[in-house]
Design a protein around this motif. Structure first.
Motif, PDB file in Angstrom:
ATOM      1  N   LEU A   1      29.695  42.382  34.529  1.00 29.20           N
ATOM      2  CA  LEU A   1      30.584  41.792  33.524  1.00 29.20           C
ATOM      3  C   LEU A   1      30.318  42.400  32.153  1.00 29.20           C
ATOM      4  CD1 LEU A   1      32.735  39.687  32.802  1.00 29.20           C
ATOM      5  CD2 LEU A   1      30.910  38.007  32.549  1.00 29.20           C
ATOM      6  N   ALA A   2      29.044  42.572  31.801  1.00 26.54           N
ATOM      7  CA  ALA A   2      28.693  43.171  30.508  1.00 26.54           C
ATOM      8  C   ALA A   2      29.215  44.601  30.408  1.00 26.54           C
ATOM      9  CB  ALA A   2      27.178  43.150  30.318  1.00 26.54           C
ATOM     10  N   ASP A   3      29.100  45.348  31.491  1.00 29.77           N
ATOM     11  CA  ASP A   3      29.560  46.738  31.487  1.00 29.77           C
ATOM     12  C   ASP A   3      31.074  46.809  31.308  1.00 29.77           C
ATOM     13  OD1 ASP A   3      29.180  49.654  32.022  1.00 29.77           O
ATOM     14  OD2 ASP A   3      30.371  49.180  33.798  1.00 29.77           O
ATOM     15  N   ILE A   4      31.815  45.955  32.001  1.00 26.62           N
ATOM     16  CA  ILE A   4      33.280  45.956  31.913  1.00 26.62           C
ATOM     17  C   ILE A   4      33.734  45.616  30.490  1.00 26.62           C
ATOM     18  CG2 ILE A   4      35.369  44.743  32.654  1.00 26.62           C
ATOM     19  CD1 ILE A   4      33.950  44.446  35.422  1.00 26.62           C
ATOM     20  N   ILE A   5      33.144  44.565  29.922  1.00 26.82           N
ATOM     21  CA  ILE A   5      33.541  44.137  28.575  1.00 26.82           C
ATOM     22  C   ILE A   5      33.190  45.201  27.546  1.00 26.82           C
ATOM     23  CG2 ILE A   5      33.092  42.442  26.747  1.00 26.82           C
ATOM     24  CD1 ILE A   5      32.666  40.366  29.014  1.00 26.82           C
ATOM     25  N   THR A   6      31.988  45.775  27.639  1.00 31.03           N
ATOM     26  CA  THR A   6      31.554  46.786  26.666  1.00 31.03           C
ATOM     27  C   THR A   6      32.429  48.032  26.755  1.00 31.03           C
ATOM     28  OG1 THR A   6      29.280  45.976  26.817  1.00 31.03           O
ATOM     29  CG2 THR A   6      29.596  48.176  25.905  1.00 31.03           C
ATOM     30  N   ARG A   7      32.730  48.464  27.978  1.00 37.09           N
ATOM     31  CA  ARG A   7      33.543  49.663  28.183  1.00 37.09           C
ATOM     32  C   ARG A   7      34.960  49.457  27.646  1.00 37.09           C
ATOM     33  NH1 ARG A   7      32.551  50.061  33.212  1.00 37.09           N
ATOM     34  NH2 ARG A   7      34.488  49.222  34.110  1.00 37.09           N
ATOM     35  N   THR A   8      35.532  48.296  27.895  1.00 41.53           N
ATOM     36  CA  THR A   8      36.895  48.029  27.424  1.00 41.53           C
ATOM     37  C   THR A   8      36.938  47.907  25.903  1.00 41.53           C
ATOM     38  OG1 THR A   8      37.282  46.817  29.485  1.00 41.53           O
ATOM     39  CG2 THR A   8      38.894  46.524  27.733  1.00 41.53           C
ATOM     40  N   THR A   9      35.917  47.268  25.349  1.00 38.26           N
ATOM     41  CA  THR A   9      35.844  47.123  23.892  1.00 38.26           C
ATOM     42  C   THR A   9      35.765  48.486  23.211  1.00 38.26           C
ATOM     43  OG1 THR A   9      34.748  44.975  24.112  1.00 38.26           O
ATOM     44  CG2 THR A   9      34.519  46.107  22.004  1.00 38.26           C
ATOM     45  N   ALA A  10      35.027  49.416  23.810  1.00 43.27           N
ATOM     46  CA  ALA A  10      34.859  50.750  23.216  1.00 43.27           C
ATOM     47  C   ALA A  10      36.188  51.482  23.082  1.00 43.27           C
ATOM     48  CB  ALA A  10      33.890  51.569  24.056  1.00 43.27           C
ATOM     49  N   ARG A  11      37.127  51.173  23.956  1.00 45.67           N
ATOM     50  CA  ARG A  11      38.444  51.829  23.838  1.00 45.67           C
ATOM     51  C   ARG A  11      39.473  50.900  23.181  1.00 45.67           C
ATOM     52  NH1 ARG A  11      37.981  51.521  29.936  1.00 45.67           N
ATOM     53  NH2 ARG A  11      39.333  49.786  30.574  1.00 45.67           N
ATOM     54  N   GLN A  12      38.965  49.858  22.493  1.00 44.08           N
ATOM     55  CA  GLN A  12      39.796  48.941  21.719  1.00 44.08           C
ATOM     56  C   GLN A  12      40.799  48.178  22.600  1.00 44.08           C
ATOM     57  OE1 GLN A  12      39.375  48.407  18.136  1.00 44.08           O
ATOM     58  NE2 GLN A  12      37.497  49.346  18.919  1.00 44.08           N
ATOM     59  N   GLY A  13      40.374  47.892  23.824  1.00 44.06           N
ATOM     60  CA  GLY A  13      41.270  47.216  24.752  1.00 44.06           C
ATOM     61  C   GLY A  13      40.964  45.741  24.909  1.00 44.06           C
ATOM     62  N   ALA A  14      41.825  45.064  25.646  1.00 46.86           N
ATOM     63  CA  ALA A  14      41.674  43.648  25.946  1.00 46.86           C
ATOM     64  C   ALA A  14      41.303  43.476  27.416  1.00 46.86           C
ATOM     65  CB  ALA A  14      42.979  42.906  25.655  1.00 46.86           C
ATOM     66  N   VAL A  15      40.464  42.484  27.685  1.00 51.26           N
ATOM     67  CA  VAL A  15      40.105  42.129  29.059  1.00 51.26           C
ATOM     68  C   VAL A  15      40.902  40.879  29.429  1.00 51.26           C
ATOM     69  CG1 VAL A  15      38.259  41.517  30.663  1.00 51.26           C
ATOM     70  CG2 VAL A  15      37.782  43.061  28.743  1.00 51.26           C
TER      71      VAL A  15
ATOM     72  N   PRO B   1      54.563  48.183  35.249  1.00 46.33           N
ATOM     73  CA  PRO B   1      53.572  49.191  35.670  1.00 46.33           C
ATOM     74  C   PRO B   1      52.145  48.711  35.440  1.00 46.33           C
ATOM     75  CG  PRO B   1      54.627  49.840  33.604  1.00 46.33           C
ATOM     76  CD  PRO B   1      55.362  48.630  34.096  1.00 46.33           C
ATOM     77  N   ILE B   2      51.254  49.071  36.347  1.00 44.01           N
ATOM     78  CA  ILE B   2      49.833  48.725  36.226  1.00 44.01           C
ATOM     79  C   ILE B   2      49.070  49.997  35.866  1.00 44.01           C
ATOM     80  CG2 ILE B   2      47.815  47.703  37.334  1.00 44.01           C
ATOM     81  CD1 ILE B   2      50.159  45.779  37.076  1.00 44.01           C
ATOM     82  N   ARG B   3      48.823  50.172  34.584  1.00 46.88           N
ATOM     83  CA  ARG B   3      48.065  51.333  34.114  1.00 46.88           C
ATOM     84  C   ARG B   3      46.685  50.922  33.600  1.00 46.88           C
ATOM     85  NH1 ARG B   3      53.190  52.223  31.430  1.00 46.88           N
ATOM     86  NH2 ARG B   3      54.526  53.581  32.724  1.00 46.88           N
ATOM     87  N   ALA B   4      46.483  49.628  33.396  1.00 43.75           N
ATOM     88  CA  ALA B   4      45.177  49.136  32.933  1.00 43.75           C
ATOM     89  C   ALA B   4      44.131  49.331  34.029  1.00 43.75           C
ATOM     90  CB  ALA B   4      45.290  47.659  32.572  1.00 43.75           C
ATOM     91  N   GLU B   5      42.882  49.400  33.608  1.00 44.91           N
ATOM     92  CA  GLU B   5      41.779  49.423  34.567  1.00 44.91           C
ATOM     93  C   GLU B   5      41.760  48.089  35.321  1.00 44.91           C
ATOM     94  OE1 GLU B   5      36.856  49.504  34.512  1.00 44.91           O
ATOM     95  OE2 GLU B   5      37.984  50.073  32.714  1.00 44.91           O
ATOM     96  N   VAL B   6      41.531  48.134  36.620  1.00 48.90           N
ATOM     97  CA  VAL B   6      41.482  46.924  37.447  1.00 48.90           C
ATOM     98  C   VAL B   6      40.089  46.778  38.047  1.00 48.90           C
ATOM     99  CG1 VAL B   6      42.425  45.721  39.469  1.00 48.90           C
ATOM    100  CG2 VAL B   6      43.944  47.050  37.974  1.00 48.90           C
ATOM    101  N   GLN B   7      39.488  45.620  37.848  1.00 49.16           N
ATOM    102  CA  GLN B   7      38.143  45.365  38.357  1.00 49.16           C
ATOM    103  C   GLN B   7      38.104  44.010  39.061  1.00 49.16           C
ATOM    104  OE1 GLN B   7      35.405  47.168  38.463  1.00 49.16           O
ATOM    105  NE2 GLN B   7      36.119  48.950  37.293  1.00 49.16           N
ATOM    106  N   ASN B   8      37.087  43.830  39.892  1.00 48.06           N
ATOM    107  CA  ASN B   8      36.934  42.583  40.643  1.00 48.06           C
ATOM    108  C   ASN B   8      35.461  42.187  40.667  1.00 48.06           C
ATOM    109  OD1 ASN B   8      37.476  40.375  42.298  1.00 48.06           O
ATOM    110  ND2 ASN B   8      37.277  41.581  44.172  1.00 48.06           N
TER     111      ASN B   8
END
Length: 452
Positions: free
Chosen positions: A223-237, A381-388
């Protein structure tokens, strides 16, 4: 004693079991079908029994796939008591009216935008229908025998899945029939583990994760990795959450990560009025979960509450890193659908699932790698990163189910395996037969068995 399987066969939804004992007819669970269209259409079909002939309903827990048909059953003439635990009654008080409201909203949206095949599109039931059925709820405590008449007794034991979740034991003086309900995890950070039952002549056990083990490792790290990675590209989770259970667990984890400085201090929005109220209910049932009052308060303080639909719409125009927790957990409806429509087309964002996605749901479609998903009559369209985060599930995996079955002193005469998609149910059947040498059956929809 007879049992007829009116749902949760070859699917994880629509849980309904009609138990006939002498002249008594009991319905264990009263859930809605979700996911595939052929399953959802069953919600509109009449039951094989007149609801007026059902003496009582027994709910294992409040999730809509176990309770969401109740407003229809009452509208169709059921007048008996609905036995459930106190927490289940409280949660039904928010889940069922919300379900009715969503049905009305979806019908209204379809009529205004003209994408329904029906003119006019009608809700399956209304918020008023849902509030009306709540009058028949009869809260019953865990671990005590409740007399249902004609020598039949009912007993609830903790199942550990969500607040109020119970295993159900029915006894008619000769035979004991046990329903596992949805079994929780043995090591959940929030819920207590399911209780051992001991004995059963006949057993109905769930198999949601009957063919798999939960992912190893600490979910906090992923969870920490997903949030940090998305934040670095100025994205929303964007996190589709189940308002009861999963929302609280994720809030707790995010609070922990922020407190430890493991993720950036970005805003976290809880965009589910139902999840807000469910979190408040946690305060009243401290004995059923592992969190103290201070931890519950800290969870709520760590998020920004989104109350109105207008506030929810404004989130879709907001830029910069953020986390949005919004119902529903399988992206079948609710506010998260509008967020997916706004954020899924952009690569900087992440769609994060944290629970089982039933076949035919938008969540399952997105997780399968689909390039687009249908929302409100159009393909997005689904272009966002998808995680589970699969190891955040509130369902026991097959190893945990087998450990729970170890608590039975002797084999049931027959074990029925339900609440699983076909491969999961059959895989669990094979494991139980091979490892425990129990007699197992995977029943079909509407199939009936005599429990001699």
């Amino acid at each position: 004693m007879k049992i007829q399987f009116l749902g949760a066969t070859n699917t994880v939804t629509g849980s309904k079991y009609l138990v006939t004992i002498g002249k008594r007819r009991l319905l264990v669970d009263c859930g809605l079908f979700q996911g595939l269209k052929m399953l959802r259409l069953r919600n509109w079909e009449p039951l094989p029994i007149d609801p007026r002939q059902i003496d009582a309903v027994i709910l294992t827990h409040a999730h809509i796939d176990h309770s969401g048909y109740l407003p229809l059953l009452v509208r169709q003439g059921f007048r008996g008591p609905v036995h459930c635990t106190p927490a289940t009654a409280d949660l039904c008080g928010i889940l069922l009216p919300d379900s009715g409201h969503l049905h009305e909203e979806e019908a209204d949206y379809a009529n205004r935008h003209g994408f329904s095949k029906h003119t006019p599109a009608l809700p399956l039931y209304t918020e008023a229908d849902a509030r009306h059925c709540l009058k028949q709820l009869k809260p019953q405590a865990f671990d005590r025998d409740i007399e249902l008449g004609d020598g039949i007794s009912l007993r609830f034991s903790p199942a550990g899945h969500i607040l109020g979740a119970a295993c159900v034991r029915l006894h008619d003086g000769k035979r004991t029939l046990v329903f596992s309900g949805d079994l929780g995890r043995l090591d959940s950070p929030i819920m207590q583990p399911p209780a051992a039952i001991g004995t059963a002549d006949y057993l109905v056990v769930e198999s949601t994760y009957g063919d798999r083990l939960h992912e190893a490792g600490d979910p906090l790290d992923k969870l920490a990795d997903i949030i940090t990675r998305t934040t670095a590209r100025q994205g929303a989770v964007i996190v589709p959450v189940f308002a009861v259970g999963r929302a609280q667990e994720l809030m707790y984890y995010i609070h922990q990560l922020k407190s430890a400085g493991r993720i950036p201090d970005i805003p976290v929005y809880l965009n589910s009025p139902m999840a807000i109220r469910a979190t408040q209910i946690f305060h009243h049932y401290a004995g059923e979960h592992r969190l103290g009052h201070k931890q519950c308060e800290a969870m709520l303080k760590s998020v920004r509450i989104v109350n109105s639909a207008e506030e929810s719409r404004r989130l879709n125009t907001r830029s910069g890193p953020m986390i949005i927790l919004a119902a529903s957990g399988m992206a079948t409806g609710g506010r998260v659908v509008h967020h997916l429509k706004a954020f899924a087309p952009w690569q900087r964002n992440t769609i994060l699932f944290a629970g089982f996605q039933a076949a035919g749901t938008r969540g399952a479609t997105i997780l399968s790698g689909a390039e687009s998903v249908k929302i409100h009559g159009e393909y997005v369209p689904i272009r966002a990163e998808v995680q589970n985060l699969s190891n955040l599930s509130a369902h026991a995996d097959y190893a945990e189910i087998l450990r729970w079955l170890d608590g039975f002193g002797q084999p049931p005469r027959r074990t029925f395996i339900t609440h699983g998609e076909p491969i999961a149910a059959d895989t669990l059947r094979r494991r139980i037969e091979e490892q425990k040498h129990w007699r197992c059956t995977v029943p079909d929809y509407r199939e009936e068995y005599e429990l001699t």
